[in-house]
Design a protein around this motif. Structure first.
Motif, PDB file in Angstrom:
ATOM      1  N   ASP A  60      -7.799  32.709   9.112  1.00  0.00           N
ATOM      2  CA  ASP A  60      -8.509  31.813   8.195  1.00  0.00           C
ATOM      3  C   ASP A  60      -8.052  32.036   6.757  1.00  0.00           C
ATOM      4  O   ASP A  60      -7.820  33.170   6.331  1.00  0.00           O
ATOM      5  N   SER A  61      -7.939  30.950   5.990  1.00  0.00           N
ATOM      6  CA  SER A  61      -7.443  31.039   4.603  1.00  0.00           C
ATOM      7  C   SER A  61      -8.289  31.936   3.725  1.00  0.00           C
ATOM      8  O   SER A  61      -7.793  32.557   2.785  1.00  0.00           O
ATOM      9  N   GLU A  62      -9.578  32.027   4.013  1.00  0.00           N
ATOM     10  CA  GLU A  62     -10.461  32.870   3.210  1.00  0.00           C
ATOM     11  C   GLU A  62     -10.014  34.329   3.254  1.00  0.00           C
ATOM     12  O   GLU A  62     -10.187  35.079   2.301  1.00  0.00           O
ATOM     13  N   LYS A  63      -9.410  34.732   4.389  1.00  0.00           N
ATOM     14  CA  LYS A  63      -8.933  36.102   4.537  1.00  0.00           C
ATOM     15  C   LYS A  63      -7.455  36.217   4.192  1.00  0.00           C
ATOM     16  O   LYS A  63      -7.024  37.179   3.556  1.00  0.00           O
ATOM     17  N   THR A  64      -6.659  35.217   4.597  1.00  0.00           N
ATOM     18  CA  THR A  64      -5.220  35.306   4.373  1.00  0.00           C
ATOM     19  C   THR A  64      -4.849  35.231   2.893  1.00  0.00           C
ATOM     20  O   THR A  64      -3.814  35.739   2.485  1.00  0.00           O
ATOM     21  N   SER A  65      -5.692  34.599   2.100  1.00  0.00           N
ATOM     22  CA  SER A  65      -5.406  34.539   0.665  1.00  0.00           C
ATOM     23  C   SER A  65      -5.391  35.943   0.068  1.00  0.00           C
ATOM     24  O   SER A  65      -4.511  36.300  -0.713  1.00  0.00           O
ATOM     25  N   ASP A  66      -6.383  36.755   0.460  1.00  0.00           N
ATOM     26  CA  ASP A  66      -6.417  38.144  -0.005  1.00  0.00           C
ATOM     27  C   ASP A  66      -5.265  38.952   0.584  1.00  0.00           C
ATOM     28  O   ASP A  66      -4.726  39.841  -0.067  1.00  0.00           O
ATOM     29  N   ILE A  67      -4.910  38.648   1.819  1.00  0.00           N
ATOM     30  CA  ILE A  67      -3.774  39.341   2.455  1.00  0.00           C
ATOM     31  C   ILE A  67      -2.496  39.071   1.677  1.00  0.00           C
ATOM     32  O   ILE A  67      -1.728  39.986   1.372  1.00  0.00           O
ATOM     33  N   LEU A  68      -2.266  37.816   1.331  1.00  0.00           N
ATOM     34  CA  LEU A  68      -1.067  37.454   0.567  1.00  0.00           C
ATOM     35  C   LEU A  68      -1.020  38.174  -0.771  1.00  0.00           C
ATOM     36  O   LEU A  68       0.033  38.622  -1.210  1.00  0.00           O
ATOM     37  N   ALA A  69      -2.180  38.273  -1.425  1.00  0.00           N
ATOM     38  CA  ALA A  69      -2.237  38.932  -2.740  1.00  0.00           C
ATOM     39  C   ALA A  69      -1.867  40.405  -2.642  1.00  0.00           C
ATOM     40  O   ALA A  69      -1.355  40.984  -3.607  1.00  0.00           O
ATOM     41  N   GLU A  70      -2.113  41.030  -1.468  1.00  0.00           N
ATOM     42  CA  GLU A  70      -1.850  42.459  -1.296  1.00  0.00           C
ATOM     43  C   GLU A  70      -0.467  42.753  -0.731  1.00  0.00           C
ATOM     44  O   GLU A  70      -0.014  43.892  -0.773  1.00  0.00           O
TER      45      GLU A  70
END
Length: 451
Positions: free
Chosen positions: A58-68
């Protein structure tokens, strides 16, 4: 909480699930991990596997993943996403993280990605942040914050705060502004809860608040936040209007990056590189200082060569050359490291002359201790004539004193001229002290032994 550890077995299991496209099992497994742990996993996958994982979750989680994720892996993964997919990820991020990611995109698709962001206010804030240099407060700040007008009453204030807080991950402070948006102070949550709903904010807010200018250097911001133990600090423009805030997580990144850069400079690496960079990039970063060290060595060899007559009469002097060079280099690095650390932490106070006097005394004590040991070893183990042993000891004392003074003075000199003083803790100081050490050693020997 048990620290996450990515094992080879776990990585192989994840790769197998991706290869077999067992999406439900993969989603269940990933749901147990923190987004930072998933980012660590993604960094170890190949680009296609990492892309598959990002598209699955889900984008809500993958957005933070991408940032890290590691910048290189993230850049490759983003290259496999459409502008609309990238935009959906950016909408879930705070504006500062979104702006950082957009800055990594090819220029030709940046406008397309921004146009795909459905939240136009969010897109506007991101575009605004792109105007600032990444090494300034403006480049670090996020637009998400909670602010209230000094002319509101407490009831209005609470209503507005509820609306604003929906877009803020964590509320560190409540800032107070005037009708022009200028920062006036901060509001205590306790005062807000214990004050009548009809009371005006201007009657209860705290006028004292630390802030930084939007053009302030990132390192200076880090020093301010570290000095005053701040979790967040507001950012104002040239006329004092509140334009954003910087949180401690962004400052930790700044401190870590600066520490990495200083560590590499201290090791004689002139460019920011990582272990996975290409052979060419690593060579370009390391070769310049190796060449400087080489010429320094040639200089030291030339000095030794000019004292050949002295060595012809006292060949024992040559045996102690490595000791003199190593001691000079070590003393210089110790002194410069302490000074560089003090400059970085802004704890270097007072006149430079007093610092040099202090280093002179330290060098004298250390030199006397080391010289005494060397004198005894030289005389009783190497059977060196007493005057030669005395000469070696005196030379070592002077070498240590000079190396300590050079190691203290050079970082201050570089800092005053806007050059990163961390450069003075590496090959620069070692090479210079090697040359001065050899010159002093043989000059003292020539003066005392009369050759």
């Amino acid at each position: 909480m048990t620290p996450f550890k990515l094992t080879d077995e776990l990585l192989e299991d994840i790769k197998a699930l991706i290869a077999e496209q067992k999406n439900s099992e993969l989603q269940t497994m990933m749901s147990e991990f923190h987004y930072a742990d998933i980012a660590e996993i993604a960094d170890e996958l190949d680009v296609e596997e990492a892309t598959y994982l990002i598209k699955l979750l889900d984008s809500e989680k993958t957005s933070d993943i991408l940032a890290e994720m590691h910048e290189d892996i993230r850049e490759a993964v983003l290259g496999n996403l459409t502008a609309k997919e990238i935009a959906s990820e950016l909408e879930e991020l705070d504006t500062d993280d979104a702006a950082d990611i957009i800055n990594e995109l090819p220029k030709e698709i940046i406008q397309e990605v921004i146009s795909e962001i459905e939240d136009r206010e969010h897109a506007k804030h991101i575009v605004d942040l792109l105007r600032y240099d990444e090494d300034t407060a403006g480049g670090l700040m996020a637009k998400e914050l909670v602010k209230v007008n000094e002319n509101w009453n407490v009831l209005t204030c609470v209503k507005e705060m509820r609306a604003q807080a929906e877009n803020v991950t964590r509320v560190h402070s409540i800032y107070v502004v005037d009708d022009e948006g200028r920062l006036k102070g901060r509001l205590s949550l306790k005062d807000l809860l214990t004050t009548s709903t009809k009371t005006n904010i201007k009657d209860v807010y705290i006028p004292k608040v630390d802030s930084v200018n939007v053009n302030e250097n990132a390192e200076e911001v880090a020093k301010i936040m570290s000095k005053y133990d701040l979790e967040a600090i507001p950012v104002v423009d040239e006329i004092g209007r509140l334009v954003g805030r910087i949180t401690i997580d962004d400052i930790v990144d700044v401190i870590r990056e600066e520490a990495d850069k200083d560590y590499q400079l201290a090791a004689g690496i002139s460019r920011e590189v990582e272990a996975d960079d290409s052979v060419w990039e690593l060579t370009r970063a390391r070769l310049p200082w190796l060449l400087i060290g080489m010429f320094g060595g040639i200089g030291a060899a030339s000095i030794i060569n000019s004292f050949q007559p002295l060595m012809g009469d006292f060949p024992i002097l040559l045996i102690f050359v490595p000791l003199v060079q190593a001691t000079a280099g070590n003393v210089g690095v110790q002194s410069s490291a302490i000074m560089v650390q003090g400059l970085a932490n802004d704890t270097v106070k007072g006149e430079v002359a007093s610092r040099l006097v202090k280093e002179f005394l330290i060098g004298l004590i250390n030199g006397a201790a080391i010289a005494s040991i060397v004198l005894l070893i030289s005389h009783f183990i190497f059977n060196t004539p007493y005057m030669v042993s005395f000469t070696i000891g005196m030379a070592i004392i002077l070498v240590i004193i000079i190396a300590a003074i050079i190691g203290t003075f050079i970082p201050v000199f570089l800092d005053k001229r806007g050059i990163d003083p961390a450069i003075a803790t590496g090959p620069f100081i070692t090479t210079s002290n090697d040359i001065f050490g050899i010159l002093i050693y043989f000059t003292i020997a020539k003066l005392i032994l009369g050759i």
